[in-house]
Design an enzyme around this catalytic site. Structure first.
Site, PDB file in Angstrom:
ATOM      1  N   SER A 142      51.988  51.062  55.745  1.00 39.68           N
ATOM      2  CA  SER A 142      52.561  50.563  56.358  1.00 39.68           C
ATOM      3  C   SER A 142      53.470  50.115  57.050  1.00 39.68           C
ATOM      4  O   SER A 142      54.977  50.888  57.002  1.00 39.68           O
ATOM      5  CB  SER A 142      52.314  48.811  55.567  1.00 39.68           C
ATOM      6  OG  SER A 142      53.137  47.819  56.431  1.00 39.68           O
ATOM      7  N   TYR A 155      56.389  45.437  47.642  1.00 38.94           N
ATOM      8  CA  TYR A 155      54.956  46.077  48.684  1.00 38.94           C
ATOM      9  C   TYR A 155      55.439  47.367  49.077  1.00 38.94           C
ATOM     10  O   TYR A 155      55.218  48.626  49.800  1.00 38.94           O
ATOM     11  CB  TYR A 155      54.737  44.897  49.510  1.00 38.94           C
ATOM     12  CG  TYR A 155      53.872  45.362  50.868  1.00 38.94           C
ATOM     13  CD1 TYR A 155      52.612  45.585  50.243  1.00 38.94           C
ATOM     14  CD2 TYR A 155      54.017  45.466  52.316  1.00 38.94           C
ATOM     15  CE1 TYR A 155      51.484  45.763  51.179  1.00 38.94           C
ATOM     16  CE2 TYR A 155      53.110  45.756  53.148  1.00 38.94           C
ATOM     17  CZ  TYR A 155      51.709  45.910  52.518  1.00 38.94           C
ATOM     18  OH  TYR A 155      50.859  46.609  53.636  1.00 38.94           O
TER      19      TYR A 155
END
Length: 244
Positions: A142, A155
């Site tokens: 990501s 995350y």
């Protein structure tokens, strides 16, 4: 490697980017193994694959459990005899929060699925590909894995870890005929982000909008093809210029 009749394993195949990649690889003639904890979502993806004339199977699994990962790999070998492409994609986001307010339970779950799940997938699939002396792996990281991401500390930590795993695996297994790269999407409209505000043009970068799952899947399809035959250890941002 010709994609037609090759075998692709896709985790997180029940929705979002995983579903889009599953459909696009199937359209290219690949046999797809759909892996997801959400059986209903996986069944929907499999129905779409077959509706479009493709062939595949669904394996329900929790990617954070080694026994489940070993099982989806062994079932793939039993059914198709090999793994040519592995899209190591399953992940969870967690509720945005300041680090000091992050619950230990939430942090542990995100690390277990996103980082440990990616590690376990690599661990068992690489053994198969090493024996074949061939294969392509795409890990889903990501933009949160290459820059600071306020309120998504767990995350972000997990995706930074995926980037590190990707670079290590690429260095170790490139000499064995296996290419390993990672994608770093920015904002993407999926079930995982449905509760987030995706309309902020600043957070979306210069293009001012989030991506569709298909826009991410198109890059994955390129990376698994022979057109990307010299790409190994690459961390590919797909973010509309967010990290530019």
């Amino acid at each position: 490697m010709p994609l037609k009749n090759s075998v692709a394993v896709i985790t997180g195949a029940g929705s979002g980017i995983g579903r889009s990649v599953s459909l696009k690889l199937s359209e290219k003639g690949m046999l797809v193994v759909l892996v997801d904890y959400d059986k209903k979502g996986g069944e929907e993806t499999l129905h779409l694959v077959k509706e479009n004339g493709g062939e595949g199977i669904l394996i329900q699994a929790d990617v954070s459990k080694g026994s489940d990962v070993e099982r989806y790999v062994s079932k793939t070998i039993e059914e198709f005899g090999r793994i040519d492409v592995f899209f190591n994609n399953a992940g969870v986001l967690g509720i945005p929060s300041l680090l000091a307010d992050y619950s230990e339970e939430t942090f542990d779950r995100i690390i277990a699925v996103n980082l440990k799940g990616s590690f376990l997938g690599l661990k068992y699939v690489l053994k198969v590909m090493e024996e074949q002396q061939s294969g392509v792996i795409i890990n889903t990281a990501s933009t949160a894995g290459v820059q600071s991401t306020p309120f998504l500390g767990g995350y972000s930590a997990s995706k930074h870890g995926v980037v590190g795993l990707t670079k290590t695996a690429a260095a170790e297994y490139g000499p064995k005929g296996i290419r390993i790269n990672a994608i770093c999407p920015g904002g993407v409209v999926t079930n995982m982000t449905k509760d987030m505000d995706m309309s902020d043009p600043v957070q979306n970068g210069p293009l001012g909008r989030p991506a569709s799952p298909d826009e991410i899947a198109n890059v994955v399809c390129f990376l698994v093809s022979d057109e990307a035959s010299y790409m190994n250890g690459s961390i590919v941002t797909i973010d509309g210029g967010l990290t530019a």
